[in-house]
Design a protein around this motif. Sequence first.
Motif, short mmCIF file in Angstrom:
data_model
loop_
_atom_site.label_atom_id
_atom_site.label_comp_id
_atom_site.label_asym_id
_atom_site.label_seq_id
_atom_site.Cartn_x
_atom_site.Cartn_y
_atom_site.Cartn_z
N GLU A 57 -3.05 5.22 0.77
CA GLU A 57 -3.17 4.85 -0.64
C GLU A 57 -4.49 5.39 -1.22
OE1 GLU A 57 -3.26 0.97 -3.63
OE2 GLU A 57 -3.03 0.65 -1.46
N LEU A 58 -5.56 5.30 -0.44
CA LEU A 58 -6.85 5.84 -0.89
C LEU A 58 -6.77 7.34 -1.09
CD1 LEU A 58 -9.92 5.67 -1.38
CD2 LEU A 58 -10.22 5.81 1.11
N GLN A 59 -6.19 8.04 -0.13
CA GLN A 59 -6.11 9.49 -0.24
C GLN A 59 -5.20 9.92 -1.39
OE1 GLN A 59 -4.84 10.17 3.82
NE2 GLN A 59 -6.87 10.87 4.43
N ALA A 60 -4.13 9.16 -1.63
CA ALA A 60 -3.24 9.51 -2.73
C ALA A 60 -3.91 9.30 -4.08
CB ALA A 60 -1.96 8.67 -2.64
N SER A 61 -4.82 8.32 -4.16
CA SER A 61 -5.52 8.05 -5.41
C SER A 61 -6.74 8.92 -5.60
CB SER A 61 -5.94 6.57 -5.45
OG SER A 61 -4.82 5.72 -5.39
N GLY A 62 -7.35 9.33 -4.48
CA GLY A 62 -8.57 10.13 -4.58
C GLY A 62 -9.72 9.32 -5.17
N GLY A 63 -10.59 9.99 -5.87
CA GLY A 63 -11.76 9.35 -6.44
C GLY A 63 -11.42 8.26 -7.44
N ARG A 64 -10.24 8.32 -8.01
CA ARG A 64 -9.84 7.28 -8.97
C ARG A 64 -9.79 5.90 -8.33
NH1 ARG A 64 -4.30 9.76 -10.96
NH2 ARG A 64 -4.24 10.15 -8.71
N ALA A 65 -9.62 5.86 -7.00
CA ALA A 65 -9.54 4.57 -6.32
C ALA A 65 -10.84 3.78 -6.47
CB ALA A 65 -9.23 4.77 -4.84
N HIS A 94 -8.96 1.77 -13.00
CA HIS A 94 -7.79 2.60 -12.67
C HIS A 94 -6.71 1.75 -12.02
CE1 HIS A 94 -5.24 5.73 -11.08
NE2 HIS A 94 -5.51 5.36 -9.85
N ASP A 95 -7.07 1.03 -10.94
CA ASP A 95 -6.12 0.15 -10.27
C ASP A 95 -6.91 -0.84 -9.42
OD1 ASP A 95 -4.10 -1.17 -9.01
OD2 ASP A 95 -3.35 0.54 -7.87
N PRO A 96 -7.24 -2.01 -9.97
CA PRO A 96 -8.03 -2.99 -9.21
C PRO A 96 -7.30 -3.51 -7.98
CG PRO A 96 -7.15 -3.96 -11.23
CD PRO A 96 -6.89 -2.49 -11.31
N ASN A 97 -6.00 -3.32 -7.91
CA ASN A 97 -5.26 -3.81 -6.75
C ASN A 97 -5.62 -3.05 -5.48
OD1 ASN A 97 -3.69 -5.85 -8.01
ND2 ASN A 97 -2.37 -4.28 -8.88
N PHE A 98 -6.05 -1.79 -5.62
CA PHE A 98 -6.41 -1.04 -4.42
C PHE A 98 -7.60 -1.68 -3.72
CE2 PHE A 98 -9.46 1.87 -2.52
CZ PHE A 98 -8.73 2.25 -1.39
N ALA A 99 -8.64 -2.01 -4.47
CA ALA A 99 -9.84 -2.60 -3.85
C ALA A 99 -9.48 -3.92 -3.16
CB ALA A 99 -10.92 -2.83 -4.91
N ARG A 100 -8.62 -4.70 -3.78
CA ARG A 100 -8.19 -5.96 -3.15
C ARG A 100 -7.43 -5.68 -1.86
NH1 ARG A 100 -3.35 -8.01 -3.40
NH2 ARG A 100 -2.80 -6.96 -5.34
N ARG A 101 -6.49 -4.75 -1.90
CA ARG A 101 -5.72 -4.45 -0.68
C ARG A 101 -6.61 -3.88 0.41
NH1 ARG A 101 -1.34 -3.34 -4.43
NH2 ARG A 101 -2.01 -1.18 -4.70
N TRP A 102 -7.62 -3.12 0.03
CA TRP A 102 -8.56 -2.57 1.03
C TRP A 102 -9.31 -3.70 1.73
CZ3 TRP A 102 -8.92 2.34 2.74
CH2 TRP A 102 -10.05 2.70 3.48
N ARG A 103 -9.74 -4.71 0.96
CA ARG A 103 -10.41 -5.87 1.56
C ARG A 103 -9.43 -6.66 2.41
NH1 ARG A 103 -12.35 -6.21 -3.83
NH2 ARG A 103 -10.91 -7.93 -4.27
N SER A 122 0.82 -1.21 0.00
CA SER A 122 0.00 0.00 0.00
C SER A 122 0.86 1.26 0.00
CB SER A 122 -0.93 0.00 1.22
OG SER A 122 -1.97 -0.95 1.07
N LEU A 123 1.94 1.26 0.78
CA LEU A 123 2.81 2.43 0.82
C LEU A 123 3.53 2.64 -0.50
CD1 LEU A 123 4.29 2.16 4.42
CD2 LEU A 123 2.63 3.82 3.57
N ALA A 124 3.92 1.55 -1.16
CA ALA A 124 4.56 1.69 -2.46
C ALA A 124 3.60 2.34 -3.46
CB ALA A 124 5.01 0.33 -2.97
N ALA A 125 2.33 1.91 -3.44
CA ALA A 125 1.35 2.49 -4.34
C ALA A 125 1.08 3.95 -4.00
CB ALA A 125 0.05 1.68 -4.27
N ALA A 126 1.02 4.26 -2.70
CA ALA A 126 0.78 5.64 -2.29
C ALA A 126 1.95 6.54 -2.70
CB ALA A 126 0.57 5.71 -0.79
N GLN A 127 3.16 6.04 -2.56
CA GLN A 127 4.32 6.86 -2.90
C GLN A 127 4.42 7.13 -4.39
OE1 GLN A 127 7.52 4.72 -0.76
NE2 GLN A 127 7.77 6.57 0.46
#
Length: 363
Positions: free
Chosen positions: A313-321, A326-335, A247-252
């Motif tokens: 990661e959510l805040q860095a992506s904003g609404g695109r999350a 855009h990035d299906p990996n975010f939803a998986r990591r959130w779960r 998550s931090l790698a994606a946020a950075q």
Amino acid sequence: MSPTGQGTPLPQALASWLDRHAEALDTSADLAAQVVPQLAQAGLFGRGVPAELGGRGGTVGDAIDAIAAVAERSLTAAFVFWGHRTFIEYLLKSPNEAVRERWLGAMLRGERGGATGLSNAMKYLSGIEALQIDATATAGGWRLDGGLAWVTNLRKEGFVAAAAVTAPDGAPPAVVAFAGDSAGVTRSADLNLLALRGSNTAAVQLANVRLDAADVIAPDARAWLPGVRPAFLGMQCAMSVGLARASLAAAQQRAPDVRGLAARATALQDALASHAHALREGAIDGRFVKDAAPLFRLRIGLAELVQDAALLELQASGGRAYLLDHDPNFARRWREAAFVPIVTPSLTQLQIELEKRAAAGGA
């Protein structure tokens, strides 16, 4: 290498497989049968296992590093890895050479799934829950009756699970191993999980299941469990380390576009590195056997870092999350992040245990 450039490199074939199938492993059981063979083929189950016993040498720290590296790509695969490798650790720590000879080779080769089954035992150790399986003496050994409501890596293709059981004749509770194909063992359908659906997580019932002396992992659970708990929890914490790194790698990657987030990402990454170092060193040098409280606090701290990293990661992506394309990996990591606080021992259970220890110390 890992996505963040930290930790243990995975074999490229395994890394590519995990990257391709992480979403499917999280949302369905279609690939559940392949996880253990993939990890075994990569040689990961032998990390931290003495070479003379068929492993690759090293320490439990190497197993922690490997589980964290898998968790960066798929928490489902890391969850399976944790269950299987923890069962291997029970065999390594067992005073019973017969049970080790019976199952260790098959576990290292991934021929059966190894299931820890000791979540109930860890709760029992902390006075939270009674043991759920009873043992009765028979002419040739013991008979088991009872069940476990939630066990991971109960492979339909074959598994061996550990469980703590009440012992007959007033003896201390024991830790035993039972095979999924033994008469009287019934595996439920997979639990209907929110995520991690490829982890072969189910309930298991035992009715008149016969065991012999070679099935006993530890004759005295109370004396044995504190010694194995650091590996149980340390390797479990590795899942948090890997997920937070991802998550931090994606946020950075996105932080330069969002004012103020880059510094927060760096601070979280520094905290994560500090926690991961303390976890690895404490698991290796044995300090958590004598004093488990620092390990409990590390587990809590890492779980909080996972939540903070996912939110960043959510805040860095904003609404695109919220856009799956855009990035299906975010939803998986959130779960996946939602699972970390509740896996046994849950954060609530650990906090209660720390409060009890603090009160006892004050008294």
